[in-house]
Design an enzyme around this catalytic site. Structure first.
Site, PDB file in Angstrom:
ATOM      1  N   LYS A 253      22.563 -25.364 -32.928  1.00 35.40           N
ATOM      2  CA  LYS A 253      22.841 -24.408 -31.848  1.00 35.40           C
ATOM      3  C   LYS A 253      22.585 -22.997 -32.373  1.00 35.40           C
ATOM      4  CE  LYS A 253      26.776 -23.540 -28.672  1.00 35.40           C
ATOM      5  NZ  LYS A 253      28.211 -23.847 -28.473  1.00 35.40           N
TER       6      LYS A 253
ATOM      7  N   SER B 110      28.935 -25.255 -23.785  1.00 30.50           N
ATOM      8  CA  SER B 110      27.965 -24.281 -24.195  1.00 30.50           C
ATOM      9  C   SER B 110      26.882 -24.841 -25.114  1.00 30.50           C
ATOM     10  CB  SER B 110      28.665 -23.121 -24.903  1.00 30.50           C
ATOM     11  OG  SER B 110      29.244 -23.529 -26.121  1.00 30.50           O
TER      12      SER B 110
ATOM     13  N   SER C 148      32.678 -27.495 -25.162  1.00 27.47           N
ATOM     14  CA  SER C 148      31.288 -27.113 -25.414  1.00 27.47           C
ATOM     15  C   SER C 148      30.466 -28.126 -26.206  1.00 27.47           C
ATOM     16  CB  SER C 148      31.233 -25.746 -26.100  1.00 27.47           C
ATOM     17  OG  SER C 148      31.510 -24.716 -25.164  1.00 27.47           O
TER      18      SER C 148
END
Lengths: 541, 541
Positions: A126, A200, A224
């Site tokens: 990420k 997320s 997330s």
């Protein structure tokens, strides 16, 4: 000084330039792109690339690498190509690391013995987790071009022999259960581009769900990791906080301790989740991160049937028909396999959301809003929505203490509630089987109900997500007679129709008590065995 | 509404009335009281009372109770009487629980088998920890008459079969390393009434040091268990935070998470510290206190010589001659026993004090000062002194985050510093042997240097205190040629003369890395064996 659009364009230019490295290029894609992207890999990859990226999980690939049936370079090229395709199909990347990855893979191939337990395996990260030597904008235009800070988990993975080959998208502020920002834009779900991949860690969700990665790193403070794992039909694990290192993540509000986020993996198989925990903890990260409790990953097994509590709903928002069907199918399988299955009583989950949503922004969102204002980029609707939850405001120190006491009282109440499950039959509930989200992946900008994940962040309970089924237009008809209980329930109920959610994966969540991470993973194995899955099972692509 | 003096007098009246229950009464005491109170018990107790309260530690007494060589009532009466004498000699009690204790002891004696591992043992409790059914003022006049809240540690001890028989004094605000307040007044050191017993668990320190208890409960956020254990020459243990339950303590600033206090015992023997941890953790308190990590007390042993680092000073304030002698004697004994002894390098301990003293009062002391103002009681000098440390102020949320980041950066630096001790010889330092305080118990109102204990609260490292020796006018002469390095060093240096400190115990501290509590206790055993102490050794009275 550039205006925000120019600055933002520079980050897209950087990404697009990185994609041109793809060799050979992917070629012309259909226009418009198909609703379901999963048909693309077979068409655009070589047979070998397809096989390598489609058929195996991380564990198998590591075995093949160890046995030298496969070079890291060949594997890395295959995943670089599939990740490039994933980007074209879902817009999940912020950067393809072609040259870095090939160089690294060749180096690993040149060694006479494996560097570590992840030798040769491509791993995706990420974006806001950072990357040595690269910039990290953390989804804020203002931070474009600013350097990454050291990230111990990245370092452990790297020193264990992995290959970093791409970085993935996250939403503005990283406080969305979707994946849109003003830099790299909207990420879509590989199963249905009209739906969100969640967030997320939405770039990771889409990438792993598309088969562009077998092992991706995300983070979770409100869902997330679990929401995108769930929305894309893959595995995800949110450990208890402070079990694995946290630093390296760039975000606002650093130093805030009201709710603690945690890193964790999104993967194609359950065993890869265990592998992650084992690899990280074997390095004794508590030696440099004093927040961590010094405990190796210590798998447990059960010598008795489990007591599984099913959360059919949280008392506020009724999950959509496919979620209820998934709960029914899995709990029936568990019961048939001899486990005790009971109903979970959701204790004050509405109050819990009130507490945790206020805990997220003890500064009333000031730090986040200021950073957005700094560049002039627009405040996106879902960022605004979460910061404007009722009661969110800038707290004085005394108000902060009062809110922390509210949190701790609730946590103690919930612990007592869980312990009380032993009252009737002398057997305490082992794990809760529950929805990850109130429905399968919803249309974009509709992820406005966090409590099915955020509840367990407030309580800091570990949770594992696993794929169960897909939305089925025949089995999962809209419940036309349903009378919503409240506005939130109404919003959620009205979202659903089998047509809108076509193709969407349906996943569930296994939740355990705080710091019983190994138990959650062991229970998930028991549950999947009851579902007829063996160790060869992996998320469908 | 009473004025504060009347309200305060009511608490003393309550205490004094509780003391009249002592049966038989203690009788006339010398006036003035002797400098050293340790000569009193032999004169004022019966031979049997003296024997029971003087000769044994908790482990031995529990054995005698289990074997029914002794009734709990007889033992409890002996400790009630000695505690009463302790009160007259040192002013360490807030309440004698004569009737409650006798009733409880008789009940325990009536049972056909032991209630639990502490069956029949009298245990003393620091006042602000509360007591079921009794009030708790936590040293604030404003709170006189307010009820106690539930305290899980009290409950565990009680359910394990102990007898609560008295409650002990603490200083105003509990943020003093001494023991004076506007309610029950000044507690003095049983070894020398001109010296402080330390604090904040100063009532416990004086009581255990006088022999009025073999097992007392204190709490520690800046040295509040370790300082009084040290000043009175007894054992004390401050676990890593969140290892044992914390709730039940009444204090200001509840909900503050910047530095976490912890409960712990003050005892007459090392093994009683282990007993405490074992008894508490065997009950699995993490089942209702979700802050705790689920881990039983798991004693460790060493199959190799230890590497012990000696902290001769912290780089700021040079400990007095008796402390240096104690460090030398103990480290020589360890070296002679085959252990590796090296010097500890104190990394930025002045900066550490600046961080932790600001962390103590993120509201600038407002909560505490307001409560003091509420009753009109005077702000005592040492309360004022700690709240007025440089940089203490009411923080905004963002300033709080910045300070927490400062703390976390320092903690990580210190972890790296400790890990680096393996660089030269491949063996990491096991524990630090260090002063608990910059000198033996100082005269009243002179405890103005916390860092020898507070350093380890900032780092959240576990620490055990053990008695080593006594100030010796021959061996511990004032170093007349010493040139102080700074104002704090000068203040401390000028405090000392062997005459002023006559009779004072000299104790040291063993510190381990965070969450290595069992290792600290194992290392202390190794160190004491090197000193020639066997399991029969206990603190001298």
């Amino acid at each position: 000084m550039n205006n925000w659009q120019e600055k933002s364009q520079s980050a897209r230019d950087y990404r697009d330039a990185s994609l041109t490295k793809c060799d050979p290029p992917i070629g012309e894609l259909p226009d418009p792109l198909p609703l379901n992207s999963q048909e693309l890999p077979k068409k655009y990859l070589t047979e070998r690339e397809y096989e390598l990226t489609q058929n195996y999980d991380a564990i198998e690939l590591l075995g093949m690498l160890r046995r030298r049936e496969l070079s890291s370079e060949e594997l890395t090229r295959a995943f670089l190509r599939r990740a490039t395709l994933a980007q074209y199909a879902t817009n999940c990347l912020t950067e393809l690391m072609w040259d870095d990855a090939i160089t690294r893979a060749r180096y690993l191939d040149s060694l006479s013995k494996p560097l570590g337990p992840l030798h040769g395996l491509p791993i995706s990260i990420k974006q806001h987790h950072g990357m040595n030597g690269k910039t990290n904008h953390a989804s804020y235009v203002a931070w474009i071009g600013t350097p990454s800070v050291p990230n111990p988990i990245n370092d452990i993975l790297y020193n264990s022999g992995c290959v970093f080959y791409c970085r993935t998208n996250e939403p503005q502020s990283t406080m969305q259960l979707e994946c849109n920002n003003n830099i790299t834009g909207l990420t879509v779900n590989p199963w249905n581009r009209n739906l969100t991949p969640g967030g997320s860690s939405g770039g990771e969700g889409a990438l792993v769900g598309f088969g562009g990665s077998v092992f991706g790193m995300g983070g979770d403070i409100g869902g997330s990791i679990r929401c995108p794992a769930s929305n894309n039909g893959v595995y995800g694990f949110k450990p208890t906080s402070r079990r694995v290192p946290l630093s390296g993540m760039k975000c606002t509000m650093l130093g805030n301790e009201t709710v603690i986020p945690t890193f964790g993996p999104l993967t194609r198989s359950r065993e890869t989740l265990n592998l992650f925990m084992d690899v990280i903890l074997k390095t004794e990260p508590w030696r440099y991160d004093p927040w961590l409790f010094p405990k190796q990953w210590t798998p447990v097994t059960f010598d008795r049937p489990l007591k599984i509590a099913v959360q059919w709903w949280d008392g506020v928002v009724k999950p959509h028909p496919p979620m209820i069907r998934a709960l029914r199918e899995v709990s029936d399988a568990c019961r048939a396999a001899g486990h005790k299955v009971v109903d979970w009583v959701s204790l004050k989950h509405a109050e819990a959301w009130s507490i945790v949503s206020r805990l997220y922004f003890p500064d009333g969102g000031e730090d986040t809003l200021n950073l957005i204002k700094e560049s002039g980029e627009p405040l996106l609707p879902l960022t605004k929505w979460i910061i404007e939850q009722p009661g969110v405001k800038k707290l004085s120190i005394q108000e902060l203490w009062a809110l922390c006491r509210e949190r701790d009282t609730y946590r103690a109440e919930y612990a007592a509630h869980w312990s009380a499950t032993a009252a009737q039959d002398g057997q305490e509930v082992d794990v809760i089987l529950c929805p990850t989200t109130p429905g399968a992946a919803p249309p974009h900008e509709c992820s406005r109900y966090w409590p099915y994940t955020a509840q367990w962040n407030l309580l800091d309970y570990p949770g594992a997500v696993f794929p169960v089924t897909f939305v089925d237009p025949v089995k999962d008809k809209r419940d036309e007679g349903y009378v919503p209980m409240n506005e939130k329930d109404k919003y959620n109920h009205e979202l659903y129709s089998p047509e809108k959610y076509v193709g969407a994966p349906v996943s569930l969540q296994v939740i355990g008590r705080r710091n019983h991470d190994e138990k959650v993973m062991a229970a998930l194995e028991v549950i999947e065995r009851a579902m007829g899955r063996d160790e060869k099972f992996r998320a469908r692509l």
